[in-house]
Design a protein around this motif. Structure first.
Motif: not given
Length: 349
Positions: A221-228
């Protein structure tokens, strides 16, 4: 049989059956610009891609006969007279001595480079293995970069003592920088794309015709960067997840939440459910999976500005708004703003 030298073809062909529809190739040249890769002959039809494997998989745009002629390579233009500045020095007896800057630089003692701290060696990259139990059709090409061997039979290409079992390939990724082309694993660099495809592999190993299934590997399980960012009517969300599997991954958009279940190489997996700051129209919203990221376009049900992407119970304090005029450079917005019921009560006179 001869092998076709047309770009994106490379198949063996029979001279007796070489018809006008036999070869599918690219007559143009490859174009590499700011990380994007495409072909000059069909860049308006086939969109530029970021990944080199996707670029090599672009199907040819022209049909014709196969050709075994060597591709023409234009010689690189180099200046025959280097630009050297002339310097004059005067000796003790009054004689003037003229020399170039190149010569004077050679006469100067070379400075010893500063010793940089030695970085710890990187962990060895796991090499994909061929599934020896899988059936391989004749004519299948080895999937390792730099190897051009096609499958003939198990005894020739898969046994240890087979005449075609040795695979010379590049374990590193291709690199394109300021016109120079090569691989990270070796030092050779060329200018022409045809010469790049001919760079011989630098590592010896076994062929890879059918990669082993990764079902037995432990999923991580990994985390991904999120922008908006947002406009008066939409919210654009970007998830930086490279090489997302389009077949296995799931993205579900509902009125008040969005669900991500992304399968990445490794095997790795990114899952997350986000409670949105405001309601959206799920039927008018959409998403697109690219080679390096996932883009989600959310259609707002109302025209209010979102302070955050996700809903929160924390007290955000005074809410500040920035308004612009639609259509002007550097601004996206409107002269009017819309508040929800809670903010309307808080700001009532």
């Amino acid at each position: 049989m001869p092998r076709c030298t047309h770009k994106a073809c490379g198949k063996e062909f029979d001279l007796a059956n070489n018809t006008e529809e036999a070869c599918i190739y690219h007559p143009g040249a490859p174009v590499f610009h700011e990380g994007l890769k495409s072909w000059s002959c069909c860049n308006t039809v086939n969109k530029p891609v970021l990944d080199f494997d996707e670029f090599m998989a672009i199907v040819g745009c022209t049909r014709g006969v196969h050709s075994a002629d060597a591709p023409k390579v234009e010689p690189s233009r180099t200046s025959s007279t280097p630009n050297r500045s002339l310097t004059m020095t005067e000796s003790a007896d009054g004689k003037e001595v003229y020399s170039t800057s190149a010569r004077s630089q050679r006469q100067q003692p070379a400075e010893r480079p500063a010793t940089a701290p030695v970085a710890p060696p990187a962990p060895p990259k796991q090499v994909e293995e061929d599934d020896l139990n899988a059936v391989v059709p004749n004519g299948t090409s080895c999937k390792r970069a730099g190897c051009k061997v096609t499958f003939v039979g198990n005894e020739e290409n898969r046994t240890d003592d087979g005449p075609g079992s040795k695979c010379l390939y590049h374990p590193g990724a291709p690199i394109f920088h300021e016109g120079s082309k090569g691989y990270l694993c070796c030092k050779r660099r060329v200018l022409e794309f045809e010469e790049f495809l001919k760079i011989e592999g630098c590592t010896e190993g076994r062929h890879l015709f059918v990669p082993k299934s990764k079902g037995d590997q432990i999923e991580q399980a990994v985390n991904c960067r999120i922008d908006h960012y947002q406009t008066p009517s939409t919210v654009h969300v970007t998830v930086f997840a490279k090489q997302t599997d389009r077949e296995q991954s799931t993205i579900r958009i509902e009125e008040n939440e969005i669900y991500f279940d992304l399968y990445l190489p490794g095997p790795k997996r990114f899952t997350r459910t986000m409670q949105l700051f405001g309601p959206v129209d799920s039927s008018a919203s959409s998403f697109t999976i690219f080679g390096t990221k996932v883009e989600v376009k959310l259609k707002k049900l109302d025209g209010r500005s979102w302070t955050l992407l996700e809903k929160t119970d924390r007290d955000l304090g005074p809410v500040s708004f920035t308004f612009g005029v639609a259509g002007r450079t550097g601004t996206v917005g409107a002269k009017e703003f819309v508040l929800d019921d809670q903010n309307s009560r808080n700001h009532a006179p």
